[in-house]
Design a protein around this motif. Sequence first.
Motif, mmCIF file in Angstrom:
data_model
loop_
_atom_site.group_PDB
_atom_site.id
_atom_site.type_symbol
_atom_site.label_atom_id
_atom_site.label_comp_id
_atom_site.label_asym_id
_atom_site.label_seq_id
_atom_site.Cartn_x
_atom_site.Cartn_y
_atom_site.Cartn_z
ATOM 1 N N PRO A 35 0.776 -1.275 0.069
ATOM 2 C CA PRO A 35 -0.038 -0.021 0.037
ATOM 3 C C PRO A 35 0.799 1.336 -0.061
ATOM 4 C CG PRO A 35 -1.014 -1.652 1.522
ATOM 5 C CD PRO A 35 0.444 -2.123 1.186
ATOM 6 N N SER A 36 1.876 1.235 0.526
ATOM 7 C CA SER A 36 2.875 2.368 0.528
ATOM 8 C C SER A 36 3.449 2.748 -0.914
ATOM 9 C CB SER A 36 3.823 2.233 1.648
ATOM 10 O OG SER A 36 5.153 1.283 0.916
ATOM 11 N N GLY A 37 3.604 1.610 -1.755
ATOM 12 C CA GLY A 37 3.904 2.037 -3.249
ATOM 13 C C GLY A 37 5.715 1.249 -3.157
ATOM 14 N N ARG A 38 5.820 0.847 -2.129
ATOM 15 C CA ARG A 38 7.266 0.426 -2.154
ATOM 16 C C ARG A 38 7.359 -1.090 -2.506
ATOM 17 N NH1 ARG A 38 10.336 2.878 3.327
ATOM 18 N NH2 ARG A 38 12.134 2.341 1.881
ATOM 19 N N ASN A 39 8.236 -1.266 -3.537
ATOM 20 C CA ASN A 39 8.635 -2.551 -3.858
ATOM 21 C C ASN A 39 9.974 -3.020 -3.737
ATOM 22 O OD1 ASN A 39 8.097 -5.333 -4.842
ATOM 23 N ND2 ASN A 39 8.284 -4.710 -7.134
ATOM 24 N N ILE A 40 10.260 -3.643 -2.622
ATOM 25 C CA ILE A 40 11.645 -4.152 -2.192
ATOM 26 C C ILE A 40 12.285 -5.227 -2.820
ATOM 27 C CG2 ILE A 40 11.445 -2.663 -0.181
ATOM 28 C CD1 ILE A 40 11.485 -5.500 1.389
ATOM 29 N N SER A 41 13.506 -5.310 -3.035
ATOM 30 C CA SER A 41 14.072 -6.116 -4.006
ATOM 31 C C SER A 41 14.866 -7.271 -2.772
ATOM 32 C CB SER A 41 15.450 -5.743 -4.479
ATOM 33 O OG SER A 41 16.455 -5.211 -3.637
ATOM 34 N N GLU A 42 15.230 -8.186 -3.188
ATOM 35 C CA GLU A 42 15.955 -9.279 -2.019
ATOM 36 C C GLU A 42 17.003 -8.364 -1.494
ATOM 37 O OE1 GLU A 42 17.118 -13.407 -2.491
ATOM 38 O OE2 GLU A 42 15.679 -13.230 -4.356
ATOM 39 N N TYR A 43 17.752 -7.707 -2.178
ATOM 40 C CA TYR A 43 19.055 -7.042 -1.512
ATOM 41 C C TYR A 43 18.427 -6.020 -0.451
ATOM 42 C CZ TYR A 43 22.868 -3.897 -0.881
ATOM 43 O OH TYR A 43 23.988 -2.923 -0.350
ATOM 44 N N MET A 80 1.526 6.797 6.530
ATOM 45 C CA MET A 80 1.333 5.617 7.660
ATOM 46 C C MET A 80 -0.211 5.340 7.570
ATOM 47 S SD MET A 80 1.149 5.578 11.541
ATOM 48 C CE MET A 80 -0.252 6.543 11.562
ATOM 49 N N TRP A 81 -1.107 6.482 7.553
ATOM 50 C CA TRP A 81 -2.562 6.028 7.762
ATOM 51 C C TRP A 81 -3.213 5.458 6.280
ATOM 52 C CZ3 TRP A 81 -4.494 5.390 12.126
ATOM 53 C CH2 TRP A 81 -4.300 6.200 13.144
ATOM 54 N N ARG A 82 -2.669 6.064 5.330
ATOM 55 C CA ARG A 82 -3.106 5.463 3.960
ATOM 56 C C ARG A 82 -2.829 3.695 4.041
ATOM 57 N NH1 ARG A 82 -1.279 10.178 1.266
ATOM 58 N NH2 ARG A 82 0.596 8.924 0.359
ATOM 59 N N CYS A 83 -1.413 3.477 4.475
ATOM 60 C CA CYS A 83 -1.026 2.337 4.461
ATOM 61 C C CYS A 83 -1.893 1.295 5.560
ATOM 62 C CB CYS A 83 0.225 2.078 4.943
ATOM 63 S SG CYS A 83 1.428 2.493 3.726
ATOM 64 N N LEU A 84 -2.137 1.870 6.592
ATOM 65 C CA LEU A 84 -3.064 1.237 7.565
ATOM 66 C C LEU A 84 -4.409 1.038 7.084
ATOM 67 C CD1 LEU A 84 -1.838 2.784 10.859
ATOM 68 C CD2 LEU A 84 -1.186 0.321 10.071
ATOM 69 N N GLU A 85 -4.912 1.974 6.559
ATOM 70 C CA GLU A 85 -6.224 1.917 5.876
ATOM 71 C C GLU A 85 -6.407 0.852 4.749
ATOM 72 O OE1 GLU A 85 -7.272 6.053 4.852
ATOM 73 O OE2 GLU A 85 -7.651 6.342 6.962
ATOM 74 N N ALA A 86 -5.332 0.818 3.873
ATOM 75 C CA ALA A 86 -5.128 0.103 2.740
ATOM 76 C C ALA A 86 -5.343 -1.610 3.535
ATOM 77 C CB ALA A 86 -4.037 0.007 1.821
ATOM 78 N N LEU A 87 -4.613 -1.796 4.580
ATOM 79 C CA LEU A 87 -4.473 -3.109 5.404
ATOM 80 C C LEU A 87 -5.612 -3.315 6.117
ATOM 81 C CD1 LEU A 87 -0.455 -2.691 6.344
ATOM 82 C CD2 LEU A 87 -1.562 -4.187 4.461
ATOM 83 N N GLY A 88 -6.597 -2.692 6.192
ATOM 84 C CA GLY A 88 -7.791 -2.625 6.868
ATOM 85 C C GLY A 88 -8.241 -2.539 8.262
ATOM 86 N N TYR A 89 -7.430 -1.328 8.468
ATOM 87 C CA TYR A 89 -7.556 -0.539 9.751
ATOM 88 C C TYR A 89 -8.092 0.777 9.546
ATOM 89 C CZ TYR A 89 -4.834 -4.512 11.254
ATOM 90 O OH TYR A 89 -4.593 -5.730 11.710
ATOM 91 N N ASP A 90 -9.033 1.153 10.738
ATOM 92 C CA ASP A 90 -9.532 2.800 10.364
ATOM 93 C C ASP A 90 -8.509 3.474 11.522
ATOM 94 O OD1 ASP A 90 -10.143 2.344 13.197
ATOM 95 O OD2 ASP A 90 -12.388 2.126 12.821
#
Length: 106
Positions: A35-43, A80-90
């Motif tokens: 939800p944060s738009g971050r796509n991390i690599s293995e590194y 943080m709030w946008r991420c929490l909301e996307a993960l299902g929290y108000d």
Amino acid sequence: MNKYLVSTIKDIFKKHDMIISEDLSLHEFRVILHPSGRNISEYDFDMIRRKYPSTETGITVEGLIEYFKDFIIENGEELMWRCLEALGYDRDFYSVKSRCFIMTIH
């Protein structure tokens, strides 16, 4: 850090630790970060595991809490709030999408 936020992060950890291994794999961690738009690599994940409390295979709940602290400092509370909301929290840290239950039969 707010005790309700810490409790919510622990809940997120439990929901995403799919094989109950007490750590989050790269895949599980990516799902939380999506939800944060971050796509991390293995590194990137290896660097995160070195910086925060982790095992050889993944990040622990303590590590996820520490990661979130830094995430909020770096990105601000609104993301943080946008991420929490996307993960299902108000905004009261209540899970509005689902609850996890474990049923054991003896």
